[in-house]
Design a protein around this motif. Structure first.
Motif, short mmCIF file in Angstrom:
data_model
loop_
_atom_site.label_atom_id
_atom_site.label_comp_id
_atom_site.label_asym_id
_atom_site.label_seq_id
_atom_site.Cartn_x
_atom_site.Cartn_y
_atom_site.Cartn_z
N PRO A 98 -112.56 -24.45 -15.13
CA PRO A 98 -111.60 -25.36 -14.54
C PRO A 98 -112.30 -26.53 -13.87
O PRO A 98 -113.30 -26.36 -13.17
CB PRO A 98 -110.86 -24.51 -13.52
N CYS A 99 -111.74 -27.71 -14.06
CA CYS A 99 -112.29 -28.92 -13.46
C CYS A 99 -111.76 -29.04 -12.03
O CYS A 99 -110.94 -28.25 -11.58
CB CYS A 99 -111.91 -30.15 -14.28
N TRP A 100 -112.21 -30.07 -11.32
CA TRP A 100 -111.80 -30.21 -9.92
C TRP A 100 -110.32 -30.53 -9.80
O TRP A 100 -109.69 -30.20 -8.79
CB TRP A 100 -112.66 -31.22 -9.18
N GLN A 101 -109.71 -31.16 -10.82
CA GLN A 101 -108.28 -31.44 -10.76
C GLN A 101 -107.46 -30.15 -10.80
O GLN A 101 -106.47 -30.01 -10.09
CB GLN A 101 -107.84 -32.37 -11.91
N VAL A 102 -107.89 -29.21 -11.64
CA VAL A 102 -107.21 -27.92 -11.72
C VAL A 102 -107.38 -27.16 -10.41
O VAL A 102 -106.43 -26.57 -9.89
CB VAL A 102 -107.73 -27.09 -12.92
N ASP A 103 -108.59 -27.18 -9.86
CA ASP A 103 -108.83 -26.52 -8.57
C ASP A 103 -107.92 -27.09 -7.49
O ASP A 103 -107.33 -26.36 -6.70
CB ASP A 103 -110.30 -26.66 -8.15
N TRP A 104 -107.81 -28.41 -7.45
CA TRP A 104 -106.97 -29.07 -6.45
C TRP A 104 -105.50 -28.70 -6.64
O TRP A 104 -104.82 -28.34 -5.67
CB TRP A 104 -107.15 -30.58 -6.52
N ALA A 105 -105.01 -28.79 -7.87
CA ALA A 105 -103.59 -28.53 -8.13
C ALA A 105 -103.22 -27.08 -7.84
O ALA A 105 -102.17 -26.81 -7.25
CB ALA A 105 -103.23 -28.89 -9.58
N THR A 106 -104.07 -26.15 -8.19
CA THR A 106 -103.76 -24.74 -7.92
C THR A 106 -103.83 -24.44 -6.42
O THR A 106 -103.05 -23.64 -5.93
CB THR A 106 -104.70 -23.80 -8.70
N SER A 107 -104.74 -25.09 -5.71
CA SER A 107 -104.79 -24.86 -4.26
C SER A 107 -103.55 -25.43 -3.57
O SER A 107 -103.03 -24.84 -2.63
CB SER A 107 -106.07 -25.44 -3.65
N ARG A 108 -103.07 -26.58 -4.05
CA ARG A 108 -101.83 -27.16 -3.50
C ARG A 108 -100.64 -26.25 -3.77
O ARG A 108 -99.79 -26.05 -2.90
CB ARG A 108 -101.57 -28.54 -4.10
N GLN A 109 -100.58 -25.69 -4.95
CA GLN A 109 -99.49 -24.76 -5.27
C GLN A 109 -99.56 -23.53 -4.37
O GLN A 109 -98.54 -23.06 -3.89
CB GLN A 109 -99.55 -24.34 -6.73
N ALA A 110 -100.76 -23.02 -4.16
CA ALA A 110 -100.91 -21.85 -3.30
C ALA A 110 -100.49 -22.15 -1.87
O ALA A 110 -99.84 -21.32 -1.22
CB ALA A 110 -102.36 -21.36 -3.34
N GLN A 111 -100.83 -23.32 -1.37
CA GLN A 111 -100.42 -23.71 -0.02
C GLN A 111 -98.91 -23.79 0.08
O GLN A 111 -98.32 -23.34 1.07
CB GLN A 111 -101.04 -25.05 0.35
N THR A 112 -98.27 -24.36 -0.91
CA THR A 112 -96.81 -24.50 -0.92
C THR A 112 -96.13 -23.14 -0.96
O THR A 112 -95.19 -22.89 -0.20
CB THR A 112 -96.37 -25.36 -2.12
N ILE A 113 -96.61 -22.26 -1.82
CA ILE A 113 -96.03 -20.92 -1.93
C ILE A 113 -96.21 -20.15 -0.63
O ILE A 113 -95.29 -19.48 -0.16
CB ILE A 113 -96.66 -20.18 -3.12
N THR A 114 -97.39 -20.23 -0.04
CA THR A 114 -97.65 -19.53 1.21
C THR A 114 -96.76 -20.05 2.33
O THR A 114 -96.19 -19.27 3.11
CB THR A 114 -99.13 -19.68 1.61
N ALA A 115 -96.61 -21.36 2.42
CA ALA A 115 -95.75 -21.95 3.45
C ALA A 115 -94.30 -21.50 3.28
O ALA A 115 -93.63 -21.16 4.26
CB ALA A 115 -95.85 -23.47 3.41
N ARG A 116 -93.82 -21.48 2.04
CA ARG A 116 -92.45 -21.02 1.79
C ARG A 116 -92.28 -19.56 2.18
O ARG A 116 -91.26 -19.17 2.76
CB ARG A 116 -92.08 -21.21 0.32
N PHE A 117 -93.26 -18.73 1.87
CA PHE A 117 -93.19 -17.31 2.19
C PHE A 117 -93.17 -17.12 3.70
O PHE A 117 -92.38 -16.32 4.22
CB PHE A 117 -94.37 -16.57 1.57
N LEU A 118 -94.05 -17.81 4.40
CA LEU A 118 -94.13 -17.64 5.85
C LEU A 118 -92.87 -18.15 6.55
O LEU A 118 -92.46 -17.60 7.56
CB LEU A 118 -95.37 -18.33 6.40
N GLU A 119 -92.26 -19.20 6.02
CA GLU A 119 -91.02 -19.69 6.60
C GLU A 119 -89.87 -18.72 6.38
O GLU A 119 -88.98 -18.60 7.22
CB GLU A 119 -90.67 -21.05 6.01
N SER A 120 -89.88 -18.00 5.26
CA SER A 120 -88.80 -17.04 4.99
C SER A 120 -88.94 -15.78 5.84
O SER A 120 -87.99 -15.04 6.03
CB SER A 120 -88.79 -16.65 3.51
#
Length: 59
Positions: free
Chosen positions: A35-57
């Motif tokens: 994976p290139c750095w763009q894939v690393d960045w995009a997957t980390s952003r998705q993980a942050q979003t999912i985690t934030a949604r989970f913690l808010e619920s």
């Protein structure tokens, strides 16, 4: 960035048959291992979003 922009990055930057990133080769003529750095960045952003949604619920 919006979720659809991250999805666009992930849909283009995929592993080629040679193990290199197809998106980097097509857009910038770079032989970048997947994976290139763009894939690393995009997957980390998705993980942050999912985690934030989970913690808010949990509240």
């Amino acid at each position: 960035m919006k979720d659809d922009q991250e999805q666009a990055i992930l849909s283009v930057h995929v592993r080629g048959l040679d193990g290199m990133c197809v998106g980097c080769r097509a857009w910038w003529s770079r032989l970048t291992p997947y994976p290139c750095w763009q894939v690393d960045w995009a997957t980390s952003r998705q993980a942050q979003t999912i985690t934030a949604r989970f913690l808010e619920s949990e509240r």
